[in-house]
Motif scaffolding. Structure first.
Motif, PDB file in Angstrom:
ATOM      1  N   ASN A 224       0.740  -1.088   0.298  1.00  0.00           N
ATOM      2  CA  ASN A 224       0.060  -0.090   0.268  1.00  0.00           C
ATOM      3  C   ASN A 224       1.286   1.026   0.477  1.00  0.00           C
ATOM      4  O   ASN A 224       0.187   2.240  -0.630  1.00  0.00           O
TER       5      ASN A 224
ATOM      6  N   SER B  47      -1.874   2.884   3.649  1.00  0.00           N
ATOM      7  CA  SER B  47      -1.895   2.876   5.118  1.00  0.00           C
ATOM      8  C   SER B  47      -2.956   3.350   5.816  1.00  0.00           C
ATOM      9  O   SER B  47      -3.029   3.319   7.126  1.00  0.00           O
TER      10      SER B  47
ATOM     11  N   GLU C 195      -5.937   2.065   5.716  1.00  0.00           N
ATOM     12  CA  GLU C 195      -5.554   0.827   6.386  1.00  0.00           C
ATOM     13  C   GLU C 195      -5.742   1.005   7.987  1.00  0.00           C
ATOM     14  O   GLU C 195      -6.414  -0.103   8.641  1.00  0.00           O
TER      15      GLU C 195
ATOM     16  N   TYR D  96      -8.655  -0.067   8.909  1.00  0.00           N
ATOM     17  CA  TYR D  96      -8.921  -2.130   8.377  1.00  0.00           C
ATOM     18  C   TYR D  96      -8.866  -1.912   6.522  1.00  0.00           C
ATOM     19  O   TYR D  96      -9.376  -3.046   6.696  1.00  0.00           O
TER      20      TYR D  96
ATOM     21  N   SER E 102      -7.642  -2.932   3.194  1.00  0.00           N
ATOM     22  CA  SER E 102      -6.646  -1.959   2.213  1.00  0.00           C
ATOM     23  C   SER E 102      -6.734  -1.509   0.536  1.00  0.00           C
ATOM     24  O   SER E 102      -7.226  -2.122  -0.034  1.00  0.00           O
TER      25      SER E 102
END
Length: 266
Positions: free
Chosen positions: A111, A116, A119, A123, A125
């Protein structure tokens, strides 16, 4: 059985891709640091058109979307022309879909630090989502991207890393033919010979490898000023892989574009 080598190797092989292409030669490129939503739209569109025109193969790298989120502070949103993160991901998928449908996306790597942010917050991606939207989840290699590209019978090994150290020779342990470094937005490369030991015919060869620091698709000198580094030109590298002999030739995107206009066939 305490087999540490096997366990580490199994983990590494979860992050690999393998592609065989029966052509005399191919071009590969890593589209990294696109920062879609803050990128220069025209330069990115022109690059995609050029990739399609020459039939190049693509690895999608980190920071594919810009992904400014709430805890980054409102000031950073000013650089984004597209601020909705769903739209950043789905629009980029639409741009890449023709390459995916023609089989010209080899892999989708980690990523990166911008992706990120999403992410780490929710959570999800972004690069894995892109692989799903492009119709092939197996393209996503996870937090590492290690690959084997066979051009005819010549096999080239590839490693793509996002937030890498500037320390010289820090990643020598990888011993890939081509190592792409992302994140720094600094375009330069180094060709280095390494010793290759052949255990079968008991000989040692000096073989070339490429260490490539890739560019980006953001044209924001204020961004580099705030981060305390020099303004950088946009762009990416293309590497020609020969299928008849082991040979790798590297080109900057605009330089390759210009010599093809002048008649270079690759």
């Amino acid at each position: 059985m305490l087999d540490k080598e096997k366990l580490l190797s199994e983990r590494l092989n979860q992050h690999t891709f393998n592609k065989r292409i029966d052509k005399d030669s191919i071009f590969i490129t890593v589209l990294s640091d696109i920062h879609y939503g803050a990128n220069d739209k025209q330069y990115f569109e022109d690059t995609l058109k050029f990739i399609k025109d020459i039939g190049a193969y693509v690895i999608l790298g980190g920071d594919s979307v810009d992904a400014i989120v709430a805890n980054n502070g409102p000031g950073k949103l000013q650089d984004e022309w597209l601020q909705n993160k769903d739209d950043q991901i789905t629009e980029l998928a639409d741009k890449l879909k023709p390459l995916a449908e023609s089989g010209h996306i080899l892999a989708i790597g980690e990523n990166g630090n911008h992706n990120s942010r999403i992410e780490d917050s929710v959570y999800i991606s972004p690069n894995k989502m892109l692989s799903v939207l492009l119709g092939d989840r197996s393209l996503y290699t996870g937090d590492m991207c290690l690959g084997f590209i066979n051009v005819k019978d010549i096999c080239y090994t590839i490693s793509v890393m996002h937030k890498t150290k500037k320390t010289k020779n820090y990643y020598e342990f990888q011993r890939a033919d081509v190592v792409f470094h992302e994140h720094l937005h600094e375009m330069h490369y180094e060709q280095k010979p390494v010793y290759e030991f052949n255990k079968y015919n008991k000989s040692v060869s000096a073989v070339p490898t490429l260490d490539i620091w890739n560019g980006s698709f953001i044209n924001l000198p204020n961004y580099s000023m705030k981060a305390n580094y020099r303004p950088q030109y946009m762009g990416t590298y293309f590497v020609r892989l020969d299928g008849n002999k082991r040979d790798m030739t590297i080109f900057e995107d605009d330089k390759l574009y210009n010599i093809i206009k002048c008649g270079y066939k690759g």
